[in-house]
Design an enzyme around this catalytic site. Structure first.
Site, mmCIF file in Angstrom:
data_model
loop_
_atom_site.group_PDB
_atom_site.id
_atom_site.type_symbol
_atom_site.label_atom_id
_atom_site.label_comp_id
_atom_site.label_asym_id
_atom_site.label_seq_id
_atom_site.Cartn_x
_atom_site.Cartn_y
_atom_site.Cartn_z
ATOM 1 N N ARG A 161 -9.246 -11.997 3.708
ATOM 2 C CA ARG A 161 -8.306 -11.758 2.604
ATOM 3 C C ARG A 161 -7.152 -12.767 2.566
ATOM 4 N NH1 ARG A 161 -12.143 -8.992 1.649
ATOM 5 N NH2 ARG A 161 -12.151 -6.845 0.865
ATOM 6 N N SER A 231 -8.983 -1.615 -2.735
ATOM 7 C CA SER A 231 -8.255 -1.299 -1.491
ATOM 8 C C SER A 231 -6.793 -1.707 -1.654
ATOM 9 C CB SER A 231 -8.834 -2.092 -0.316
ATOM 10 O OG SER A 231 -10.190 -1.822 -0.146
ATOM 11 N N GLU A 327 -2.499 -5.260 0.002
ATOM 12 C CA GLU A 327 -3.380 -6.346 -0.447
ATOM 13 C C GLU A 327 -2.992 -6.883 -1.835
ATOM 14 O OE1 GLU A 327 -7.932 -6.098 -0.056
ATOM 15 O OE2 GLU A 327 -7.639 -6.235 -2.221
#
Ligand code: FAD
Ligand code: EPU
Length: 341
Positions: A161, A231, A327
């Protein structure tokens, strides 16, 4: 200047914020013409893809540029298919495009919302494959020089990520195209839970695609029905020693050993076992089927979502001593912010 253009249909949380200017960009030349003067005058600028990884906490007092450049070129070589894809293409449609032409390797990443141009930024990944596994190069417009630059995959600093586009090039690079290399012969990637039931010698890319779509549809809320950004937290990486200590104190904790000996904890498990599955603050809630996803039950604001996220972080820290990190990108009135402002 007042903020009159609604962003509600351009963000997957369905947050009802506005911006001063909203511009659609269909060519790289138009991108330059619009973005470079704004950058030179230091005016607030947000390049938006599908809006599936942003939280608007306020009206945006600047220009939102929607990337809508299109085009896919395919070159077949002996060792691989090489694709050049414009940033505004939809990621899932690209996966379908390749599959329909017998070009395999993207099937594990089916149904990830958003644009191709955003894919390198957080190095999107799902079901055992990450963008960096198929990336050949990334092309971007450097706002500080006006030049178009092409980085090879190895230069993009990809990790879980993360990429250089969230690091040194944050805010300065507008991704305009990506190059993909889809290797021949195709090798199925079956390491991830629900895919392990397949047999490598017999499975087809279409079967993997169908299974991934089915699992995702069962687990993740559809933003068209229940606003969300997938998420909300990254799965935290901890040392092996920390994991062993946690596993003793919390039997059943889910962790995945990484190549560098660290362990990736399932944040969804931590949040659920901190007692927060389904927990709501106003209209912002922890999804009752997947605790890693925060949802807008209708009428929540970006600030509500961020307050809930802070609560989740504090509880998980208190119960497990593990720090969670958000995120999605948090957008305030003049640019990117963080959960508390
Ligand atoms: P946006 O939300 O529009 O933008 C995200 C950030 O990138 C912003 O900071 C924006 O300014 C910047 N940006 C966008 N385009 C450009 C560009 N061309 N150049 C420079 N900056 C740009 N992610 C995963 O990794 N795996 C998953 O499995 C996954 N599942 C999801 C499921 C759901 C239901 C949802 C809603 C989201 C999911 N996500 C997942 C997150 C999201 O799909 C990805 O982060 C995706 O890459 C975001 O693309 P976007 O075009 O919507 O980006
Ligand atoms: N779990 C729970 N309770 C929950 C949710 C999950 O116990 O409420 C447990 C599951 O039982 C499982 C583990 O946590 O043992 C992992 O869950 P899952 O397989 O659903 O994956 P995830 O860690 O929640 C990650 C990515 C997703 C990606 C899937 C599939 C991150 C932050 N998330 O989710 O990506 O689609 O794996 O590969 O890495 C995104 O980034 O937006 C995203 C959706």
């Amino acid at each position: 200047m007042s903020c009159i253009y609604s962003l509600k249909s351009f963000n997957s949380f369905g947050l009802a914020q506005f911006c001063q200017n909203l511009v659609e960009v269909h060519t790289k030349d138009a991108l330059k013409t619009i973005c470079l003067p704004l950058w030179q005058q230091q005016l607030p600028l947000l390049v938006l893809g599908g809006g599936s990884n942003v939280v608007f906490t306020e009206d945006f007092h600047g220009t939102v540029v929607r990337m809508l450049t299109k085009g896919i070129q395919v070159v077949e070589a002996a060792d691989a298919f090489y694709l050049e894809v414009e940033a505004g293409e939809n990621w899932h449609q690209l996966v379908e495009f390749t599959l329909a032409r017998g070009i395999f390797g993207l099937e594990n990443m089916a149904l990830i919302p958003g644009t191709v141009g955003a894919a390198p930024i957080q190095n999107i990944g799902a079901y055992g494959v990450e963008f960096c596994d198929v990336c050949d190069w990334v092309e971007y417009l450097d706002l500080s020089t006006g030049e178009s630059v092409r980085l090879q995959a190895a230069e993009c600093q990809f990790s879980y990520r993360e990429s250089i586009f969230k690091g040194a090039l944050r805010h300065r690079a507008v991704i305009t195209a990506v190059g993909l290399r889809l290797a021949k012969p195709w090798q199925p990637r079956l390491g991830y839970g629900p895919l392990q039931a397949f047999t490598a010698e017999r499975v087809t890319a279409r079967e993997i695609f169908d299974r991934v779509c089915q699992v995702r549809t069962e687990k993740l809320p559809d933003p068209a029905v229940l606003g969300n950004a997938g998420s909300f937290f990254k799965n935290p990486l901890v040392s092996a020693a920390c994991y062993l200590d946690l596993a003793q104190r919390f039997p059943g904790i889910v962790g995945y050993a990484q190549a560098d000996a660290s362990v990736k904890l399932a944040a969804g498990w931590l949040i659920e076992h901190a007692g927060l599955k389904g927990f709501a603050l106003g209209n912002a809630a922890v999804h009752d089927k997947q605790a890693l996803v925060l949802v807008n039950r209708g009428g929540a604001t970006g600030r509500d979502i961020c307050r809930l996220a802070e609560h989740v972080i504090a509880r998980v820290q208190a119960v497990f001593g593990v720090a969670l990190e958000a995120e999605p990108r948090i957008m305030g009135a003049h640019g990117e912010g963080d959960l508390n402002g």
